[in-house]
Structures are given as C-alpha cells and as structure tokens.
Scaffold this motif. Sequence first.
Motif, PDB file in Angstrom:
ATOM      1  N   ASP A   1      -5.677   5.977   0.832  1.00 25.14           N
ATOM      2  CA  ASP A   1      -5.086   5.237   1.955  1.00 25.14           C
ATOM      3  C   ASP A   1      -6.135   4.354   2.626  1.00 25.14           C
ATOM      4  O   ASP A   1      -5.853   3.209   3.000  1.00 25.14           O
ATOM      5  CB  ASP A   1      -4.471   6.186   2.981  1.00 25.14           C
TER       6      ASP A   1
ATOM      7  N   CYS B   1      -6.646   1.423   0.395  1.00 23.16           N
ATOM      8  CA  CYS B   1      -5.512   0.496   0.446  1.00 23.16           C
ATOM      9  C   CYS B   1      -5.577  -0.410   1.671  1.00 23.16           C
ATOM     10  O   CYS B   1      -5.116  -1.549   1.632  1.00 23.16           O
ATOM     11  CB  CYS B   1      -4.181   1.264   0.454  1.00 23.16           C
ATOM     12  N   ASN B   2      -6.144   0.091   2.756  1.00 22.74           N
ATOM     13  CA  ASN B   2      -6.238  -0.682   3.994  1.00 22.74           C
ATOM     14  C   ASN B   2      -7.551  -1.447   4.120  1.00 22.74           C
ATOM     15  O   ASN B   2      -7.752  -2.173   5.092  1.00 22.74           O
ATOM     16  CB  ASN B   2      -6.029   0.226   5.205  1.00 22.74           C
TER      17      ASN B   2
ATOM     18  N   GLN C   1      -3.586   1.182  -4.645  1.00 19.75           N
ATOM     19  CA  GLN C   1      -2.182   1.518  -4.388  1.00 19.75           C
ATOM     20  C   GLN C   1      -1.618   2.388  -5.500  1.00 19.75           C
ATOM     21  O   GLN C   1      -0.823   3.298  -5.241  1.00 19.75           O
ATOM     22  CB  GLN C   1      -1.365   0.240  -4.223  1.00 19.75           C
TER      23      GLN C   1
ATOM     24  N   SER D   1      -2.911   5.840  -4.836  1.00 17.02           N
ATOM     25  CA  SER D   1      -2.208   6.410  -3.683  1.00 17.02           C
ATOM     26  C   SER D   1      -0.797   6.865  -4.054  1.00 17.02           C
ATOM     27  O   SER D   1      -0.384   7.978  -3.726  1.00 17.02           O
ATOM     28  CB  SER D   1      -2.157   5.384  -2.546  1.00 17.02           C
TER      29      SER D   1
END
Length: 175
Positions: free
Chosen positions: A11, A14-15, A27, A30
Amino acid sequence: TPLNAILGFSDILCNAELSNKNKEYAQIISKSADSLLGITNDILDLSKIESGNLSIVEEPVVLNDFIDQVIELFSVKAKEKNIRFVFYMEPEVPFEVLCDSSKLRQVVSNLLSNAIKFTPENGRIDFLINLLEINDDMAKISFSIKDSGIGISEDQKEFIFKPFLRRPFKKSSLA
C-alpha cells in the motif's frame, strides 16, 4: 503476520511516486496479497465451520449502506467485463437488521466475485434481495445472485454445499 507486512508495504508503494510500470507492479502485489488474505480467512472460517466453532456476532446494520458498499465494489469489476449488473431490493426489506455483517459480506462477495469471474463478456448478473417472511422482530431475507455464466450442476451443488448444511453455530451475544 507476514501477509499484513506485505499488504502494508505494498500500500505504501502504491501511494509512492513511482514510474507507471513500477506502480502497476506494486498494485499487482497489493491485489494479490489482498486476495491471499481473503483465501486464508476463508480457509480459517471453513475449519471453524467443520469444528462447529464458528461464532456469529449480531450487530445492527443499515442494509442500504451495506449493500451500497458491496454494489460499488462489484459494479466496477462487472463494468470492466462489460457485464450488465442489475440490483433490486424489495421496498419491504427492513431498513436496519441485526446480522453478522462480516460473514454476510464474505458470502455475498464470494458469490458476486464468482458470478463475475464465470460470466462471459456482455453477460448479465442479477443481485436480488427479497423479504421472505417477517414476524415481530425477526425477518427472513433472501439474497440471490443469478448470472448468465456456466452454472453449477445439481450434483456439484450438493457436493459443494453439503458440508454447510445443518451445522451447529455458536452465537455470540451483544454486550
């Protein structure tokens, strides 16, 4: 658990500011870890069912809010496959119910996920919620999912669902 660490760090990735390709990889990690967590939880629940130790925790649930969350999640997945996703809830269904929302979400999510998975492009999924019976403070509600996918034969249904029939459940009380 190690899986929670994978979920947490994926996560974060991803950010983070990454190239498009690396963001796509993050992603995938995740989504895969999240899927593995779901499978792990399903296996744990299955073992609880088989041992007769599955506990049901009743809590007040606003059914419209609950269903909106489920529909929002799965309508995106259906749209990706160009599947027509139709939802209908009878107006007589109570606004608020006491139920184990996590177990209900798990069952409905698994059924909708399978419906999307096995429904071909340009197919259709109908998600219906009907009030079957209501007495004093007890309602019997039917959640049904019908799709234009390949289906399950009657023999397969009996084999798949037989372990879940007439199993005792321990009911937790609200404090």
